[in-house]
Scaffold this motif. Sequence first.
Motif, PDB file in Angstrom:
ATOM      1  N   ARG A 150       0.807  -1.217   0.000  1.00 58.03           N
ATOM      2  CA  ARG A 150       0.000   0.000   0.000  1.00 58.03           C
ATOM      3  C   ARG A 150       0.840   1.266   0.000  1.00 58.03           C
ATOM      4  O   ARG A 150       0.321   2.346  -0.212  1.00 58.03           O
ATOM      5  CB  ARG A 150      -0.859   0.044   1.249  1.00 58.03           C
ATOM      6  CG  ARG A 150      -1.982  -0.939   1.244  1.00 58.03           C
ATOM      7  CD  ARG A 150      -2.726  -0.756   2.532  1.00 58.03           C
ATOM      8  NE  ARG A 150      -3.708  -1.776   2.691  1.00 58.03           N
ATOM      9  CZ  ARG A 150      -4.299  -2.038   3.830  1.00 58.03           C
ATOM     10  NH1 ARG A 150      -3.983  -1.358   4.910  1.00 58.03           N
ATOM     11  NH2 ARG A 150      -5.194  -2.976   3.906  1.00 58.03           N
ATOM     12  N   ALA A 167       0.923  -2.776   5.124  1.00 58.84           N
ATOM     13  CA  ALA A 167       0.478  -4.166   5.031  1.00 58.84           C
ATOM     14  C   ALA A 167       1.659  -5.131   5.013  1.00 58.84           C
ATOM     15  O   ALA A 167       1.859  -5.889   4.066  1.00 58.84           O
ATOM     16  CB  ALA A 167      -0.434  -4.374   3.818  1.00 58.84           C
ATOM     17  N   GLU A 204      -6.146  -5.921   6.515  1.00 59.92           N
ATOM     18  CA  GLU A 204      -6.964  -5.699   5.313  1.00 59.92           C
ATOM     19  C   GLU A 204      -8.236  -4.919   5.609  1.00 59.92           C
ATOM     20  O   GLU A 204      -8.797  -4.281   4.726  1.00 59.92           O
ATOM     21  CB  GLU A 204      -7.302  -7.050   4.656  1.00 59.92           C
ATOM     22  CG  GLU A 204      -6.127  -7.582   3.846  1.00 59.92           C
ATOM     23  CD  GLU A 204      -6.332  -9.026   3.406  1.00 59.92           C
ATOM     24  OE1 GLU A 204      -7.442  -9.565   3.582  1.00 59.92           O
ATOM     25  OE2 GLU A 204      -5.346  -9.594   2.891  1.00 59.92           O
ATOM     26  N   ARG A 205      -8.697  -4.959   6.863  1.00 63.95           N
ATOM     27  CA  ARG A 205      -9.920  -4.239   7.228  1.00 63.95           C
ATOM     28  C   ARG A 205      -9.643  -2.844   7.766  1.00 63.95           C
ATOM     29  O   ARG A 205     -10.564  -2.144   8.191  1.00 63.95           O
ATOM     30  CB  ARG A 205     -10.714  -5.044   8.273  1.00 63.95           C
ATOM     31  CG  ARG A 205     -11.332  -6.293   7.683  1.00 63.95           C
ATOM     32  CD  ARG A 205     -12.295  -6.949   8.653  1.00 63.95           C
ATOM     33  NE  ARG A 205     -11.588  -7.550   9.780  1.00 63.95           N
ATOM     34  CZ  ARG A 205     -11.694  -7.145  11.048  1.00 63.95           C
ATOM     35  NH1 ARG A 205     -12.451  -6.119  11.360  1.00 63.95           N
ATOM     36  NH2 ARG A 205     -11.040  -7.756  12.004  1.00 63.95           N
ATOM     37  N   ARG A 223      -2.859 -10.373   9.139  1.00 71.33           N
ATOM     38  CA  ARG A 223      -3.067  -9.963   7.749  1.00 71.33           C
ATOM     39  C   ARG A 223      -4.536  -9.621   7.501  1.00 71.33           C
ATOM     40  O   ARG A 223      -4.846  -8.601   6.890  1.00 71.33           O
ATOM     41  CB  ARG A 223      -2.612 -11.077   6.806  1.00 71.33           C
ATOM     42  CG  ARG A 223      -2.726 -10.692   5.334  1.00 71.33           C
ATOM     43  CD  ARG A 223      -2.310 -11.808   4.393  1.00 71.33           C
ATOM     44  NE  ARG A 223      -0.895 -12.077   4.462  1.00 71.33           N
ATOM     45  CZ  ARG A 223      -0.338 -13.228   4.856  1.00 71.33           C
ATOM     46  NH1 ARG A 223      -1.112 -14.239   5.207  1.00 71.33           N
ATOM     47  NH2 ARG A 223       0.958 -13.381   4.888  1.00 71.33           N
ATOM     48  N   GLU A 224      -5.422 -10.458   8.004  1.00 70.76           N
ATOM     49  CA  GLU A 224      -6.862 -10.205   7.823  1.00 70.76           C
ATOM     50  C   GLU A 224      -7.272  -8.891   8.470  1.00 70.76           C
ATOM     51  O   GLU A 224      -8.050  -8.119   7.907  1.00 70.76           O
ATOM     52  CB  GLU A 224      -7.689 -11.335   8.457  1.00 70.76           C
ATOM     53  CG  GLU A 224      -7.854 -12.523   7.553  1.00 70.76           C
ATOM     54  CD  GLU A 224      -8.543 -13.670   8.270  1.00 70.76           C
ATOM     55  OE1 GLU A 224      -9.407 -13.404   9.143  1.00 70.76           O
ATOM     56  OE2 GLU A 224      -8.208 -14.829   7.974  1.00 70.76           O
ATOM     57  N   TRP A 225      -6.741  -8.643   9.672  1.00 65.83           N
ATOM     58  CA  TRP A 225      -7.107  -7.412  10.368  1.00 65.83           C
ATOM     59  C   TRP A 225      -6.579  -6.195   9.614  1.00 65.83           C
ATOM     60  O   TRP A 225      -7.276  -5.211   9.446  1.00 65.83           O
ATOM     61  CB  TRP A 225      -6.587  -7.444  11.813  1.00 65.83           C
ATOM     62  CG  TRP A 225      -7.148  -6.338  12.626  1.00 65.83           C
ATOM     63  CD1 TRP A 225      -8.465  -6.138  12.923  1.00 65.83           C
ATOM     64  CD2 TRP A 225      -6.431  -5.255  13.216  1.00 65.83           C
ATOM     65  NE1 TRP A 225      -8.607  -4.998  13.687  1.00 65.83           N
ATOM     66  CE2 TRP A 225      -7.378  -4.438  13.886  1.00 65.83           C
ATOM     67  CE3 TRP A 225      -5.076  -4.904  13.264  1.00 65.83           C
ATOM     68  CZ2 TRP A 225      -7.013  -3.288  14.574  1.00 65.83           C
ATOM     69  CZ3 TRP A 225      -4.721  -3.770  13.958  1.00 65.83           C
ATOM     70  CH2 TRP A 225      -5.679  -2.971  14.602  1.00 65.83           C
ATOM     71  N   ASP A 238      -1.820 -14.926   9.804  1.00 73.13           N
ATOM     72  CA  ASP A 238      -3.066 -14.841   9.030  1.00 73.13           C
ATOM     73  C   ASP A 238      -4.064 -13.887   9.673  1.00 73.13           C
ATOM     74  O   ASP A 238      -4.680 -13.070   8.981  1.00 73.13           O
ATOM     75  CB  ASP A 238      -3.703 -16.229   8.891  1.00 73.13           C
ATOM     76  CG  ASP A 238      -2.915 -17.102   7.922  1.00 73.13           C
ATOM     77  OD1 ASP A 238      -2.128 -16.547   7.127  1.00 73.13           O
ATOM     78  OD2 ASP A 238      -3.074 -18.326   7.980  1.00 73.13           O
ATOM     79  N   ARG A 283      -7.347   1.041   7.764  1.00 72.39           N
ATOM     80  CA  ARG A 283      -6.519   2.048   7.094  1.00 72.39           C
ATOM     81  C   ARG A 283      -5.882   2.875   8.196  1.00 72.39           C
ATOM     82  O   ARG A 283      -6.589   3.441   9.026  1.00 72.39           O
ATOM     83  CB  ARG A 283      -7.364   2.983   6.214  1.00 72.39           C
ATOM     84  CG  ARG A 283      -7.933   2.331   4.973  1.00 72.39           C
ATOM     85  CD  ARG A 283      -6.851   2.062   3.919  1.00 72.39           C
ATOM     86  NE  ARG A 283      -7.381   1.338   2.777  1.00 72.39           N
ATOM     87  CZ  ARG A 283      -7.526   0.018   2.708  1.00 72.39           C
ATOM     88  NH1 ARG A 283      -7.177  -0.735   3.731  1.00 72.39           N
ATOM     89  NH2 ARG A 283      -8.018  -0.556   1.643  1.00 72.39           N
ATOM     90  N   GLU A 342     -11.456   1.498  10.807  1.00 72.05           N
ATOM     91  CA  GLU A 342     -11.837   0.087  10.682  1.00 72.05           C
ATOM     92  C   GLU A 342     -13.323   0.033  10.393  1.00 72.05           C
ATOM     93  O   GLU A 342     -14.121   0.589  11.152  1.00 72.05           O
ATOM     94  CB  GLU A 342     -11.523  -0.678  11.973  1.00 72.05           C
ATOM     95  CG  GLU A 342     -11.901  -2.155  11.886  1.00 72.05           C
ATOM     96  CD  GLU A 342     -11.563  -2.922  13.161  1.00 72.05           C
ATOM     97  OE1 GLU A 342     -11.150  -2.298  14.158  1.00 72.05           O
ATOM     98  OE2 GLU A 342     -11.719  -4.158  13.149  1.00 72.05           O
TER      99      GLU A 342
END
Length: 134
Positions: A2, A48, A75-76, A71-73, A68, A78, A107
């Motif tokens: 990003r 990220a 992605e949700r 990473r998922e968190w 994982d 900024r 979020e």
Amino acid sequence: MRVRADDACPCGRERRYEQCCGPLHDGSRRAQTAEQLMRSRYSAFAAARPDYLGRTLHPASRATFSLDATREWIERTRWTCLSIIERTGGGPLDMRGTVRFDAHYVEDSTFRTHHENSLFEKRHNIWYYVRPLD
Ligand SMILES: [Zn+2]
């Protein structure tokens, strides 16, 4: 990714990413102070880089880390702004340090602030994030 090399570094220092937290994320440099490590961990959320968040965790704190889930968190979220409030120790000659900060992020379309006073420790001359103190 990003954050591009010539973007302003997300950590808030007035430097480009490639001259600030970028080299720490790609492993070509190491944090010299607890604050530098803290800033680069904040930037790792913004850029990220969950791998960096795992790598900079103190070995004693890694059992509960999930790449994982992190990473998922990420992605949700900024990450919008970091404010360093105070620090103790954490200099190049110290073995421990604390950094109190506010990390601002969005979020699920909601603005949030994460307040933390983090503990950092040096081990074999490398700074690690240990845990939040409060
Ligand atoms: Zn930076």
